[in-house]
Design a protein around this motif. Sequence first.
Motif, PDB file in Angstrom:
ATOM      1  N   ILE A  92       4.322 -12.874  -8.526  1.00  0.00           N
ATOM      2  CA  ILE A  92       4.860 -12.028  -9.412  1.00  0.00           C
ATOM      3  C   ILE A  92       4.463 -12.685 -10.863  1.00  0.00           C
ATOM      4  CG2 ILE A  92       6.741 -10.724 -10.260  1.00  0.00           C
ATOM      5  CD1 ILE A  92       5.815 -10.032  -7.399  1.00  0.00           C
ATOM      6  N   ASP A  93       3.174 -12.314 -11.502  1.00  0.00           N
ATOM      7  CA  ASP A  93       2.894 -12.851 -12.813  1.00  0.00           C
ATOM      8  C   ASP A  93       3.144 -11.733 -13.927  1.00  0.00           C
ATOM      9  OD1 ASP A  93       1.057 -11.262 -12.308  1.00  0.00           O
ATOM     10  OD2 ASP A  93      -0.677 -12.798 -12.622  1.00  0.00           O
ATOM     11  N   ASP A  94       2.696 -12.094 -15.147  1.00  0.00           N
ATOM     12  CA  ASP A  94       3.076 -10.920 -16.143  1.00  0.00           C
ATOM     13  C   ASP A  94       2.140  -9.707 -16.042  1.00  0.00           C
ATOM     14  OD1 ASP A  94       0.994 -12.730 -16.492  1.00  0.00           O
ATOM     15  OD2 ASP A  94       0.683 -12.269 -18.492  1.00  0.00           O
ATOM     16  N   VAL A  95       0.994  -9.853 -15.301  1.00  0.00           N
ATOM     17  CA  VAL A  95       0.271  -8.870 -15.062  1.00  0.00           C
ATOM     18  C   VAL A  95       0.887  -7.952 -13.971  1.00  0.00           C
ATOM     19  CG1 VAL A  95      -1.803  -7.869 -14.141  1.00  0.00           C
ATOM     20  CG2 VAL A  95      -2.064  -9.645 -15.506  1.00  0.00           C
ATOM     21  N   MET A  96       1.602  -8.540 -12.964  1.00  0.00           N
ATOM     22  CA  MET A  96       2.148  -7.718 -12.047  1.00  0.00           C
ATOM     23  C   MET A  96       3.514  -7.137 -12.395  1.00  0.00           C
ATOM     24  SD  MET A  96       1.940  -6.893  -8.732  1.00  0.00           S
ATOM     25  CE  MET A  96       0.978  -8.004  -7.716  1.00  0.00           C
ATOM     26  N   ILE A  97       4.239  -8.032 -13.346  1.00  0.00           N
ATOM     27  CA  ILE A  97       5.431  -7.339 -13.932  1.00  0.00           C
ATOM     28  C   ILE A  97       4.880  -6.084 -14.793  1.00  0.00           C
ATOM     29  CG2 ILE A  97       6.890  -7.550 -16.041  1.00  0.00           C
ATOM     30  CD1 ILE A  97       7.500  -9.261 -13.550  1.00  0.00           C
ATOM     31  N   GLY A  98       3.800  -5.938 -15.428  1.00  0.00           N
ATOM     32  CA  GLY A  98       3.198  -4.697 -16.096  1.00  0.00           C
ATOM     33  C   GLY A  98       2.946  -3.619 -14.891  1.00  0.00           C
ATOM     34  N   ASN A  99       2.389  -4.071 -13.801  1.00  0.00           N
ATOM     35  CA  ASN A  99       1.992  -3.095 -12.730  1.00  0.00           C
ATOM     36  C   ASN A  99       3.513  -2.558 -12.186  1.00  0.00           C
ATOM     37  OD1 ASN A  99      -0.639  -3.827 -12.789  1.00  0.00           O
ATOM     38  ND2 ASN A  99      -0.323  -5.343 -11.153  1.00  0.00           N
ATOM     39  N   ILE A 100       4.529  -3.337 -11.926  1.00  0.00           N
ATOM     40  CA  ILE A 100       5.872  -2.823 -11.515  1.00  0.00           C
ATOM     41  C   ILE A 100       6.487  -1.812 -12.532  1.00  0.00           C
ATOM     42  CG2 ILE A 100       8.353  -3.482 -10.975  1.00  0.00           C
ATOM     43  CD1 ILE A 100       6.912  -6.378 -10.317  1.00  0.00           C
ATOM     44  N   THR A 105       7.197   6.882  -9.213  1.00  0.00           N
ATOM     45  CA  THR A 105       8.184   7.116  -8.358  1.00  0.00           C
ATOM     46  C   THR A 105       7.477   7.346  -6.693  1.00  0.00           C
ATOM     47  OG1 THR A 105       9.850   8.501  -9.597  1.00  0.00           O
ATOM     48  CG2 THR A 105      10.074   8.563  -7.256  1.00  0.00           C
ATOM     49  N   ALA A 106       6.358   8.016  -6.707  1.00  0.00           N
ATOM     50  CA  ALA A 106       5.416   8.118  -5.500  1.00  0.00           C
ATOM     51  C   ALA A 106       4.824   6.904  -5.133  1.00  0.00           C
ATOM     52  CB  ALA A 106       4.468   9.084  -5.860  1.00  0.00           C
ATOM     53  N   GLU A 107       4.371   6.086  -5.994  1.00  0.00           N
ATOM     54  CA  GLU A 107       3.785   4.699  -5.713  1.00  0.00           C
ATOM     55  C   GLU A 107       4.805   3.828  -5.030  1.00  0.00           C
ATOM     56  OE1 GLU A 107       0.050   4.393  -8.756  1.00  0.00           O
ATOM     57  OE2 GLU A 107       2.290   3.940  -9.167  1.00  0.00           O
ATOM     58  N   ALA A 108       6.144   3.975  -5.900  1.00  0.00           N
ATOM     59  CA  ALA A 108       7.312   2.919  -5.191  1.00  0.00           C
ATOM     60  C   ALA A 108       8.004   3.522  -3.980  1.00  0.00           C
ATOM     61  CB  ALA A 108       8.519   3.297  -6.449  1.00  0.00           C
ATOM     62  N   SER A 109       7.721   4.743  -3.713  1.00  0.00           N
ATOM     63  CA  SER A 109       8.414   5.231  -2.336  1.00  0.00           C
ATOM     64  C   SER A 109       7.440   4.520  -1.065  1.00  0.00           C
ATOM     65  CB  SER A 109       8.396   6.733  -2.268  1.00  0.00           C
ATOM     66  OG  SER A 109       6.942   7.266  -2.364  1.00  0.00           O
ATOM     67  N   ASP A 110       6.277   4.423  -1.568  1.00  0.00           N
ATOM     68  CA  ASP A 110       5.097   3.959  -0.470  1.00  0.00           C
ATOM     69  C   ASP A 110       5.571   2.398  -0.127  1.00  0.00           C
ATOM     70  OD1 ASP A 110       3.731   6.101  -0.258  1.00  0.00           O
ATOM     71  OD2 ASP A 110       2.083   5.548  -1.533  1.00  0.00           O
ATOM     72  N   LEU A 111       6.320   1.802  -0.907  1.00  0.00           N
ATOM     73  CA  LEU A 111       6.556   0.281  -0.813  1.00  0.00           C
ATOM     74  C   LEU A 111       7.912   0.129  -0.164  1.00  0.00           C
ATOM     75  CD1 LEU A 111       5.597  -1.088  -4.359  1.00  0.00           C
ATOM     76  CD2 LEU A 111       4.180  -1.228  -2.157  1.00  0.00           C
ATOM     77  N   LEU A 112       8.530   1.307   0.258  1.00  0.00           N
ATOM     78  CA  LEU A 112      10.019   1.114   0.687  1.00  0.00           C
ATOM     79  C   LEU A 112       9.740   1.045   2.181  1.00  0.00           C
ATOM     80  CD1 LEU A 112      11.924   4.105  -0.949  1.00  0.00           C
ATOM     81  CD2 LEU A 112      11.997   1.444  -1.658  1.00  0.00           C
ATOM     82  N   SER A 113      10.831   0.234   2.736  1.00  0.00           N
ATOM     83  CA  SER A 113      10.804  -0.332   4.138  1.00  0.00           C
ATOM     84  C   SER A 113      11.998  -0.741   4.815  1.00  0.00           C
ATOM     85  CB  SER A 113       9.637  -1.158   4.471  1.00  0.00           C
ATOM     86  OG  SER A 113       9.863  -2.413   4.055  1.00  0.00           O
ATOM     87  N   LEU A 312      -9.129  13.567 -15.830  1.00  0.00           N
ATOM     88  CA  LEU A 312      -8.337  14.277 -14.763  1.00  0.00           C
ATOM     89  C   LEU A 312      -7.871  13.364 -13.959  1.00  0.00           C
ATOM     90  CD1 LEU A 312     -10.478  17.351 -13.622  1.00  0.00           C
ATOM     91  CD2 LEU A 312      -9.108  16.995 -15.475  1.00  0.00           C
ATOM     92  N   ASP A 313      -6.417  13.115 -13.691  1.00  0.00           N
ATOM     93  CA  ASP A 313      -6.112  11.985 -12.985  1.00  0.00           C
ATOM     94  C   ASP A 313      -4.974  12.750 -11.963  1.00  0.00           C
ATOM     95  OD1 ASP A 313      -4.426   9.743 -12.736  1.00  0.00           O
ATOM     96  OD2 ASP A 313      -5.042   9.074 -14.615  1.00  0.00           O
ATOM     97  N   ASN A 314      -5.360  11.778 -10.692  1.00  0.00           N
ATOM     98  CA  ASN A 314      -4.516  12.014  -9.523  1.00  0.00           C
ATOM     99  C   ASN A 314      -3.962  10.797  -9.085  1.00  0.00           C
ATOM    100  OD1 ASN A 314      -3.594  13.610  -7.505  1.00  0.00           O
ATOM    101  ND2 ASN A 314      -5.215  12.864  -5.885  1.00  0.00           N
ATOM    102  N   ASN A 315      -3.831   9.924 -10.113  1.00  0.00           N
ATOM    103  CA  ASN A 315      -3.125   8.479  -9.689  1.00  0.00           C
ATOM    104  C   ASN A 315      -2.037   8.305 -10.746  1.00  0.00           C
ATOM    105  OD1 ASN A 315      -2.833   5.333  -9.525  1.00  0.00           O
ATOM    106  ND2 ASN A 315      -4.885   5.351  -8.704  1.00  0.00           N
ATOM    107  N   SER A 316      -1.639   7.068 -11.042  1.00  0.00           N
ATOM    108  CA  SER A 316      -0.524   7.009 -11.958  1.00  0.00           C
ATOM    109  C   SER A 316      -0.656   7.477 -13.110  1.00  0.00           C
ATOM    110  CB  SER A 316      -0.121   5.636 -12.106  1.00  0.00           C
ATOM    111  OG  SER A 316      -1.209   4.673 -12.325  1.00  0.00           O
ATOM    112  N   ASP A 317      -1.668   7.153 -14.034  1.00  0.00           N
ATOM    113  CA  ASP A 317      -1.954   7.546 -15.373  1.00  0.00           C
ATOM    114  C   ASP A 317      -3.359   6.872 -15.681  1.00  0.00           C
ATOM    115  OD1 ASP A 317      -1.235   4.906 -16.652  1.00  0.00           O
ATOM    116  OD2 ASP A 317       0.886   5.872 -16.378  1.00  0.00           O
ATOM    117  N   GLY A 375      -2.811   1.316  -1.652  1.00  0.00           N
ATOM    118  CA  GLY A 375      -1.910   0.738  -0.464  1.00  0.00           C
ATOM    119  C   GLY A 375      -0.309   0.635  -0.868  1.00  0.00           C
ATOM    120  N   PRO A 376       0.326   0.069   0.016  1.00  0.00           N
ATOM    121  CA  PRO A 376       0.119  -0.200   1.475  1.00  0.00           C
ATOM    122  C   PRO A 376      -0.030   0.948   2.460  1.00  0.00           C
ATOM    123  CG  PRO A 376       2.439  -0.569   1.061  1.00  0.00           C
ATOM    124  CD  PRO A 376       1.794  -0.300  -0.292  1.00  0.00           C
ATOM    125  N   ALA A 377       0.331   2.136   1.764  1.00  0.00           N
ATOM    126  CA  ALA A 377       0.580   3.263   2.842  1.00  0.00           C
ATOM    127  C   ALA A 377      -0.899   3.811   2.796  1.00  0.00           C
ATOM    128  CB  ALA A 377       1.510   4.392   2.437  1.00  0.00           C
TER     129      ALA A 377
END
Length: 530
Positions: A92-100, A105-113, A312-317, A375-377
């Motif tokens: 969890i570095d500063d780049v990962m903080i930015g990613n988080i 919501t859709a991406e976050a739900s893929d990480l739930l377990s 055109l975007d089918n990802n986060s943004d 990923g990870p789904a």
Amino acid sequence: MKSLSSTRLIIAASAFLVVFGNVAFFSNVTDVYPVSIHNSGFLISLAVLLGCATSLLLALSCYRYTLKPVLIALLVASSVTGYFMDTYNVVIDDVMIGNILATNTAEASDLLSLRLVLYLLLLGILPSVLVCKTRIDYGQLRQAITSRLVLIVATLALAIATVLIFSNFYASFFREHKPLRYYANPVYYIYSTARYAGSFITLAPTEFTAIAQDARIPASDVHRELVILVVGETARADHFSLNGYTRETNPYLKNKNVISFTNFWSCGTSTAHSLPCLFSIYDHTQFDKTTVDNTGNVLDVLQHAGVNVLWLDNNSDSKGVALRVPFEDYRTPEKNPVCDTECRDEGMLENLQAYIDAHPTGDIFIVLHQMGNHGPAYYKRYPVNFEVFKPACQTNQLENCSSEEINNAYDNAILYTDYFLSKTIELLAHHNEKFESALIYVSDHGESLGENGIYLHGLPYMIAPDNQKHVPFIMWLNDNLLHDINLESLQKSRHEQFSHDNIFHTLLSLMEVYTSAYDKKMDLIQHTND
């Protein structure tokens, strides 16, 4: 419940975090310093040093009114951090903080377990309840100040003594094994959060800097350009059969006369970093988020030159890349006509013909930002009829799947991307009479699929494995464009090393936009003609 002094509670919380929150840290440390009689003292000293660092942070931030809130926030955050580091071996570095913070919501739900819930419950919520219920004996003001000063001084003294006693180990640990510190929980993510927040602090307002204001399409260029750039997500070059992968993951593209560059590298290991870098005039060694966010990119240059630009975007943004050009979000059924369990990338193609027809003059440049292999789904990233490689991992808890199952799910998603790219080429081919057309496909970064216990992506670039940085780059050019390009030279260059740094100048070349900002040496097309 018996009361505790604030000092004892800080020490107890620090010990808890060291023991239960640092499985990944000690796992990575023991890979370098295996458990043995020779290393045992050093390994124990590391636990002591980490406890000292945590205690010092708490001692400086936890007082009468902040003690419990800070401890609770730290316990909860550290439990989630511990889960991701233990499970995927990420840092969890500063780049990962930015990613988080950029995760939707859709991406976050893929990480739930279930495992994440257990980490949160056992290592975050339950100890937080104990903290809430603990009676704190703060004592008199003078006594509290004295006690706190003693804790700070004693912690610093113990830390210094620990390093001095094992100085022969720490000399190499700090100098040669810096990446090991990235796994220290909670110390490193606290540092990373502060660093990320600091990146937004400037002494003076930052003005936007436009670039290539001399960009123009010469009057002598009578041919219209139609170029589609597909930005893939989390695809790695070594899983493309076009690049020699033993599985047939490119059955569609292999019949489309594409050129696949086998030695292409990303400028980052996360979308938040790679996407702005990919479109920037700066190369990856010069990348600075604040500078790039406030500087024009290749989309701005093309639009300034008179090109019709669409994202055109089918990802986060777009991570700020498309702020000044037309942007359409295809992540919902209201916009995307091809949705089942989730909206599919091919839905972005549905309205492109209408867009092209609506622009009877001028060149056209379109970006399609895929969901790709996010990923990870991985099993969610393709329609059911593309599940060719079986059995495929059907969960986001990759640690519960075999290597074969993970690779099967991942390769099925690559197979769907192959189909999507072939459909995009077919759309472009319909316009061969009117346009000089081209497709470029490149992924933002790669992915770790469990090699050496590492999953996903986002490791700091200097320590990230090649599979997080080695990405596919594919070109398709119609016959009209090939009149101006040395195809034989281009084919021969497919094994040369290129990177995201080449894209800015290559796009200017394809779109025949003239500007002093263009660097022929960085244009992989013209570079091959020399």
